[in-house]
Design a protein around this motif. Sequence first.
Motif, PDB file in Angstrom:
ATOM      1  N   TYR A  95      55.787 -80.281  45.144  1.00 13.34           N
ATOM      2  CA  TYR A  95      55.728 -81.363  44.793  1.00 13.34           C
ATOM      3  C   TYR A  95      54.704 -82.745  45.695  1.00 13.34           C
ATOM      4  N   ASP A  96      55.888 -82.420  46.717  1.00 11.70           N
ATOM      5  CA  ASP A  96      55.781 -83.260  47.932  1.00 11.70           C
ATOM      6  C   ASP A  96      54.341 -83.504  48.900  1.00 11.70           C
ATOM      7  N   ARG A 100      64.842 -75.924  43.872  1.00  8.59           N
ATOM      8  CA  ARG A 100      64.708 -77.000  43.042  1.00  8.59           C
ATOM      9  C   ARG A 100      64.047 -77.605  44.746  1.00  8.59           C
ATOM     10  N   LYS A 101      65.044 -77.169  45.723  1.00  4.81           N
ATOM     11  CA  LYS A 101      63.833 -77.724  47.083  1.00  4.81           C
ATOM     12  C   LYS A 101      62.933 -77.358  47.598  1.00  4.81           C
ATOM     13  N   ARG A 133      65.271 -82.495  36.580  1.00  4.09           N
ATOM     14  CA  ARG A 133      64.755 -81.636  36.555  1.00  4.09           C
ATOM     15  C   ARG A 133      65.383 -79.839  36.170  1.00  4.09           C
ATOM     16  N   THR A 150      51.591 -84.471  46.043  1.00  2.00           N
ATOM     17  CA  THR A 150      51.924 -85.488  45.982  1.00  2.00           C
ATOM     18  C   THR A 150      50.588 -86.338  46.759  1.00  2.00           C
ATOM     19  N   GLN A 177      55.750 -85.286  41.598  1.00  2.00           N
ATOM     20  CA  GLN A 177      56.959 -84.838  41.540  1.00  2.00           C
ATOM     21  C   GLN A 177      57.253 -84.628  40.453  1.00  2.00           C
ATOM     22  N   ASN A 178      57.391 -85.414  39.250  1.00  2.00           N
ATOM     23  CA  ASN A 178      57.616 -84.917  38.063  1.00  2.00           C
ATOM     24  C   ASN A 178      56.554 -84.702  37.345  1.00  2.00           C
ATOM     25  N   ASP A 184      50.387 -88.413  41.567  1.00  2.00           N
ATOM     26  CA  ASP A 184      51.876 -88.077  41.421  1.00  2.00           C
ATOM     27  C   ASP A 184      52.845 -86.907  40.703  1.00  2.00           C
ATOM     28  N   THR A 189      60.577 -79.309  45.581  1.00  2.00           N
ATOM     29  CA  THR A 189      60.476 -80.823  46.115  1.00  2.00           C
ATOM     30  C   THR A 189      59.020 -80.519  47.570  1.00  2.00           C
TER      31      THR A 189
END
Length: 323
Positions: A139-140, A132-133, A124, A143, A151-152, A149, A136
């Motif tokens: 995106y969780d 970042r948190k 990332r 998803t 996340q990335n 997906d 996450t």
Amino acid sequence: MQLLSVVLPAYNEEDNIERTCKVLHEILGGAGIPYELVMVDDGSRDRTWEMILKVSETDSHVYGVHFSRNFGKEAAVYAGLAKATGDVIAVMDCDLQHPPETLVEMYRLYQEGYEVIEGVKSDRGSESAIHRKMATIFYDFMTKATGVDMQNASDFKMMSRKAVNAVLSLPERNMFFRATSSWVGYKTTSVSFEVQERQAGESKWSTASLVKYAFNNIVSFTTAPMQFVTIGGMVCFLFSVILTIYSLVMKFTGNAVDGYTTLIIVLLFIGSMVMVSLGIIGYYISKIYEEVQHRPRYIISSTVRGERGITDELNGSENSDKE
Ligand code: UDP
Ligand code: MG
């Protein structure tokens, strides 16, 4: 060879324009890929548009689009897709955080017959811990809600003309490009890339704007939060049944309930559930309202074509509905 259009949304990127053009010229030119750069100035407050005009004088690959104000990255990407003339279209950030070498790799995959090539972050990059948190969590949720997906996932992608036309044909105003590109389907593959350091300038995202972005995209892509309202309602109902039975039992066994605390808790709990639910529903209604207003996604004030080096003044009248 098929023409590659690279869409570069730019908001306050005056220090990046020249470098990005130069780097892309070296890499794409070096690989022998015919290309054009669709630089969309998203109503920058700095000299981004002047820089685009400047590079367009010397670089015939540049096609500049200037918004009348800041409409946001999604709108800039959409405008770029609409204006691109290539057979295959890539979208990347113009701060060179998406490594341009990856474009060549993506182009090869396109030549092998893939219609959608997703850039997937292998790392990332340098983001703050809270950023970042938040990312996450967001995106969780995405998803789970979309079954894709996320996340990335990134906005760095390459799509064939066919896939781009499918995206452009979607009527919704609030588009979440990152998810839409996989939603349209087609033969898809991905390449991983490492997020680079920003070359110049600063990130446009504050934590507050990220939260807003997250809400916006969740609501425009999925109705999952609406199901929370239903589930919340059912949970409340269950509790109330249990409490009713409990109270009745207490009453008939003669143990008068000194139920003040229980009462307050139940009231507050149900009250807050109702308000949260109304909030979620209200948010959807506001989004529906925005969609039915049917305003243009963006308004272009002028454009420039590198090979002619001239500017078309559009008197602020052109908008996405004319595509
Ligand atoms: N951007 C844009 N409009 C906006 C905000 C950002 O076009 O309102 C562009 C920005 O110029 C950059 C890309 O979107 O090319 C990604 O933005 P940024 O680098 O600030 O995001 P980060 O890489 O930090 O996630
Ligand atoms: Mg960036």
